[in-house]
Design a protein around this motif. Structure first.
Motif, short mmCIF file in Angstrom:
data_model
loop_
_atom_site.label_atom_id
_atom_site.label_comp_id
_atom_site.label_asym_id
_atom_site.label_seq_id
_atom_site.Cartn_x
_atom_site.Cartn_y
_atom_site.Cartn_z
N ILE A 6 2.48 25.11 0.38
CA ILE A 6 2.37 25.34 1.56
C ILE A 6 0.71 25.96 1.78
O ILE A 6 -0.14 25.45 2.64
CB ILE A 6 3.21 26.44 2.23
N LEU A 7 0.55 26.91 0.92
CA LEU A 7 -0.78 27.61 1.00
C LEU A 7 -2.02 26.70 0.70
O LEU A 7 -3.01 26.63 1.40
CB LEU A 7 -0.85 28.88 0.22
N ASP A 8 -1.74 25.64 -0.10
CA ASP A 8 -2.66 24.62 -0.49
C ASP A 8 -2.88 23.93 0.59
O ASP A 8 -3.92 23.45 0.56
CB ASP A 8 -2.27 23.88 -1.83
N VAL A 14 -5.87 35.05 6.29
CA VAL A 14 -4.79 36.06 6.74
C VAL A 14 -5.56 36.97 7.84
O VAL A 14 -6.53 37.61 7.15
CB VAL A 14 -4.05 36.74 5.72
N LEU A 15 -5.06 36.89 8.86
CA LEU A 15 -5.72 38.30 9.74
C LEU A 15 -5.14 39.50 9.20
O LEU A 15 -3.89 39.58 9.03
CB LEU A 15 -5.27 37.98 11.20
N THR A 16 -6.27 40.30 8.98
CA THR A 16 -5.88 41.71 8.37
C THR A 16 -6.40 42.78 9.35
O THR A 16 -7.46 42.60 10.04
CB THR A 16 -6.27 42.07 6.92
N LEU A 17 -6.14 44.19 9.18
CA LEU A 17 -6.51 45.05 9.75
C LEU A 17 -6.09 46.61 9.09
O LEU A 17 -5.33 46.35 8.30
CB LEU A 17 -6.04 45.37 11.28
N VAL A 106 2.07 36.89 1.30
CA VAL A 106 2.17 36.34 0.03
C VAL A 106 1.32 37.36 -1.11
O VAL A 106 0.03 37.40 -0.46
CB VAL A 106 1.66 34.88 -0.24
N GLU A 107 1.69 37.76 -2.12
CA GLU A 107 0.75 38.60 -2.84
C GLU A 107 0.81 37.89 -4.19
O GLU A 107 1.76 37.26 -4.73
CB GLU A 107 1.73 39.80 -2.89
N GLY A 114 -2.04 35.54 0.98
CA GLY A 114 -1.75 34.42 2.11
C GLY A 114 -0.56 34.90 2.78
O GLY A 114 0.01 36.07 2.79
N ILE A 115 -0.26 34.25 3.80
CA ILE A 115 0.91 34.49 4.65
C ILE A 115 1.53 33.22 5.08
O ILE A 115 1.01 32.20 5.28
CB ILE A 115 0.39 35.44 6.05
N ILE A 116 3.05 33.45 5.29
CA ILE A 116 3.66 32.17 5.52
C ILE A 116 4.72 32.64 6.65
O ILE A 116 5.01 33.71 6.81
CB ILE A 116 4.63 32.01 4.41
N SER A 117 4.46 31.82 7.85
CA SER A 117 5.14 32.15 9.14
C SER A 117 6.51 31.30 9.35
O SER A 117 6.41 30.19 8.47
CB SER A 117 4.34 31.81 10.23
N ILE A 118 7.27 31.50 10.01
CA ILE A 118 8.42 30.59 10.35
C ILE A 118 8.07 29.16 10.64
O ILE A 118 8.77 28.33 10.13
CB ILE A 118 9.54 31.53 11.21
N GLY A 119 7.01 29.25 11.70
CA GLY A 119 6.51 28.00 11.83
C GLY A 119 6.17 27.08 10.37
O GLY A 119 6.35 25.84 10.57
#
Length: 143
Positions: A6-8, A14-17, A106-107, A114-119
């Protein structure tokens, strides 16, 4: 199908703050980018929390509009469920359903990767189902 696949395909952005930023800043970033969560990280990209739209609604319900001047740290979820690139789509669905959340950071090597959403998960499951249907149709046609 795995998180890595998925990440590939979608990328690792990833939006971070930071945890000391104001909630009003977080809300602006969420709205401008049309996303539902921000991963909260420290200076070396280690995950320290996640801030979702639900977190923001809860703190505003409790404290009113004045909460917008408070730090992200006061509203974020500090205990973050994470996954790694070896998790499968089915495992992601189980984790997200059990935890009742829509975003899973994702770590890799202790850092945000990265990040995985339900979408992302739904899109991948639909692609897999369509591919399987085509394979079955091709098999039947050659039988």
């Amino acid at each position: 199908m795995t998180v890595k696949a998925i990440l590939d395909s979608k990328g690792h952005d990833v939006l971070t703050l930071g945890p000391n930023e104001k909630l009003s800043v977080a809300i602006r970033i969420l709205a401008e980018n049309r996303v539902g969560a921000l991963v909260i990280t420290n200076e070396d990209r280690k995950i320290v929390g996640i801030l979702s739209e639900r977190d923001i609604v809860r703190v505003i319900d409790r404290e009113g509009a004045g909460a917008l001047d408070r730090s992200v740290r006061t509203a974020m979820t500090p205990k973050v469920n994470i996954c790694n690139e070896n998790h499968t789509v089915n495992e992601l669905m189980e984790i997200m359903t059990a935890g009742r959340f829509r975003h899973l950071p994702v770590e890799k090597d202790g850092m945000l990767y990265g990040i995985i959403s339900i979408g992302d998960v739904v899109k991948r499951r639909i692609q897999d189902a369509e591919r399987e249907a085509e394979e079955i149709k091709a098999y039947i046609a050659t039988a």
